[in-house]
Design a protein around this motif. Structure first.
Motif, short mmCIF file in Angstrom:
data_model
loop_
_atom_site.label_atom_id
_atom_site.label_comp_id
_atom_site.label_asym_id
_atom_site.label_seq_id
_atom_site.Cartn_x
_atom_site.Cartn_y
_atom_site.Cartn_z
N THR A 145 47.12 40.59 40.72
CA THR A 145 47.64 41.91 41.10
C THR A 145 46.63 43.02 40.86
OG1 THR A 145 48.74 42.11 38.94
CG2 THR A 145 50.06 41.28 40.78
N GLU A 146 45.64 42.77 40.01
CA GLU A 146 44.59 43.78 39.78
C GLU A 146 43.80 44.07 41.05
OE1 GLU A 146 42.95 45.66 37.18
OE2 GLU A 146 44.94 45.59 36.26
N TYR A 147 43.77 43.13 41.99
CA TYR A 147 43.04 43.35 43.23
C TYR A 147 43.66 44.47 44.06
CZ TYR A 147 40.07 39.23 42.69
OH TYR A 147 39.13 38.34 42.25
N PHE A 148 44.92 44.84 43.75
CA PHE A 148 45.60 45.88 44.51
C PHE A 148 45.69 47.20 43.74
CE2 PHE A 148 47.23 41.76 45.85
CZ PHE A 148 47.05 41.83 47.21
N ARG A 149 45.14 47.24 42.55
CA ARG A 149 45.23 48.42 41.69
C ARG A 149 43.86 49.07 41.55
NH1 ARG A 149 47.06 48.04 35.29
NH2 ARG A 149 45.76 49.74 34.52
N THR A 150 43.82 50.38 41.61
CA THR A 150 42.56 51.08 41.38
C THR A 150 42.11 50.80 39.95
OG1 THR A 150 43.16 52.85 42.91
CG2 THR A 150 41.43 53.32 41.31
N PRO A 151 40.94 50.20 39.77
CA PRO A 151 40.54 49.79 38.41
C PRO A 151 40.22 50.99 37.53
CG PRO A 151 38.74 49.45 39.96
CD PRO A 151 39.93 49.84 40.78
N ASP A 152 40.54 50.85 36.25
CA ASP A 152 40.15 51.88 35.29
C ASP A 152 38.62 51.94 35.22
OD1 ASP A 152 42.85 52.63 33.78
OD2 ASP A 152 42.84 50.48 34.16
N TYR A 153 38.01 50.79 35.22
CA TYR A 153 36.56 50.66 35.37
C TYR A 153 36.28 49.21 35.72
CZ TYR A 153 36.69 48.85 30.55
OH TYR A 153 36.98 48.13 29.41
N GLU A 154 35.10 48.93 36.20
CA GLU A 154 34.75 47.58 36.61
C GLU A 154 33.53 47.10 35.82
OE1 GLU A 154 36.23 47.03 41.16
OE2 GLU A 154 34.39 48.21 40.89
N VAL A 155 33.45 45.80 35.64
CA VAL A 155 32.32 45.19 34.94
C VAL A 155 31.70 44.14 35.87
CG1 VAL A 155 33.25 45.60 32.65
CG2 VAL A 155 33.84 43.50 33.85
N HIS A 156 30.43 43.90 35.68
CA HIS A 156 29.71 42.91 36.48
C HIS A 156 29.44 41.70 35.59
CE1 HIS A 156 29.17 45.91 39.63
NE2 HIS A 156 28.83 46.76 38.67
N PHE A 157 29.92 40.55 36.06
CA PHE A 157 29.82 39.34 35.25
C PHE A 157 29.47 38.17 36.16
CE2 PHE A 157 31.92 35.51 33.52
CZ PHE A 157 31.26 35.41 32.30
N ALA A 158 28.37 37.49 35.87
CA ALA A 158 27.93 36.31 36.62
C ALA A 158 27.88 36.59 38.12
CB ALA A 158 28.85 35.13 36.32
N GLY A 159 27.40 37.75 38.49
CA GLY A 159 27.29 38.10 39.89
C GLY A 159 28.57 38.56 40.54
N LEU A 160 29.65 38.65 39.76
CA LEU A 160 30.95 39.08 40.28
C LEU A 160 31.31 40.44 39.71
CD1 LEU A 160 32.93 35.73 39.86
CD2 LEU A 160 31.85 36.58 41.95
N THR A 161 32.11 41.17 40.45
CA THR A 161 32.63 42.45 39.97
C THR A 161 34.12 42.29 39.70
OG1 THR A 161 31.01 43.70 41.27
CG2 THR A 161 32.96 44.89 40.51
N ILE A 162 34.50 42.52 38.45
CA ILE A 162 35.91 42.39 38.08
C ILE A 162 36.34 43.65 37.35
CG2 ILE A 162 35.85 39.88 37.96
CD1 ILE A 162 35.72 40.08 34.94
#
Length: 265
Positions: free
Chosen positions: A221-238
């Protein structure tokens, strides 16, 4: 196109006292804990383990402290440390919203461990007992977020029937992400865990299912929510919420594997 109604966050006032919708949602969460807890205590395998409805009042007191203190500190430390360091008095303004589930989760774990120690019960047994009652309480909190127009969703396709403009954010159609989380992380997870917990399960299995299930649901469900902030991990943004949910997924999977392996042995 739907528009968020931006209701008054104050439900009603009694003299100088203002009662906020957000607070009422937490009250609803605590009431459902008592109602479901009494139902759970009467389940044959729970009654055989010595659980009684009278246990719930004292347990709820510890749980309320864990939710409020842990949830608020989680919001301060995990999501907005800069803001609260600059505005320390706002830490105590819980009626305005801003409660972290992950912080509240840790707070409840600690509170229930203290209650278990006080009553001489197994901490694992306490976790298994309360796990099915948590998701609906979480859903009530997310409804409170929606009423407060908090946690706006990411931009949505305007053709989506329930895409919604949040006037307090901008004029872009967005997903009503608090409603998604109330339905998926809350209601759906409650149904799954409650049905699973109706029968005798190995120690920690019910708690592990809830923890892992919540982690998976929240990650999605986080994919539909404006993130508080994002982190970059192993080439991915979560998002921050996804990062905090990954340990829950890992724990749930490992704990279920270990507890069933020991049960078979």
């Amino acid at each position: 196109m739907l528009t968020h109604p931006l209701p008054d966050p104050i439900a009603f006032s009694i003299g100088p006292l203002s009662v906020h919708w957000y607070g009422l949602m937490y009250l609803a969460a605590f009431v459902q804990f008592l109602v479901l807890g009494r139902m759970r205590a009467r389940q044959p395998h729970m009654a055989a383990a010595g659980w009684k409805p009278e246990n719930l009042d004292d347990m709820l007191f510890y749980g309320v402290l864990g939710v409020i203190i842990g949830g608020r500190l989680g919001e301060v430390l995990f999501y907005q440390p800069g803001y609260y360091l600059s505005n320390p008095l706002q830490i105590f303004a819980v009626w305005k919203g801003g409660m972290s589930f992950h912080g509240g989760f840790i707070g409840v774990l600690l509170a229930m461990a203290l209650w278990a120690r006080k009553t001489g019960r197994s901490t694992v047994a306490v976790y298994d007992f309360i796990a099915p009652m948590v998701p609906l309480g979480y859903a009530a909190g997310r409804i409170g977020n929606f009423i407060n127009a908090e946690l706006p969703g990411r931009p949505a396709d305007p053709s989506l029937p329930w895409a919604m403009i949040w006037p307090n954010v901008d004029a872009i159609p967005r997903h009503p992400s608090p409603i998604y989380q109330a339905l998926v992380d809350g209601l759906l997870l409650f149904i799954i865990v409650w049905i699973y917990a109706r029968k005798q399960r190995p120690p920690l299995a019910v708690g592990a299912l809830f923890v892992g299930g919540y982690g998976v649901a929240r990650f999605c469900t986080e994919y539909f929510r404006t993130p508080d902030y994002e982190v970059h991990f192993a080439g991915l943004t979560i998002s921050a919420g996804q990062m905090l949910s990954l340990p829950m997924v890992a724990f749930g999977i490992v704990a279920l594997f270990i507890t069933y392996r020991r049960h078979r042995a």
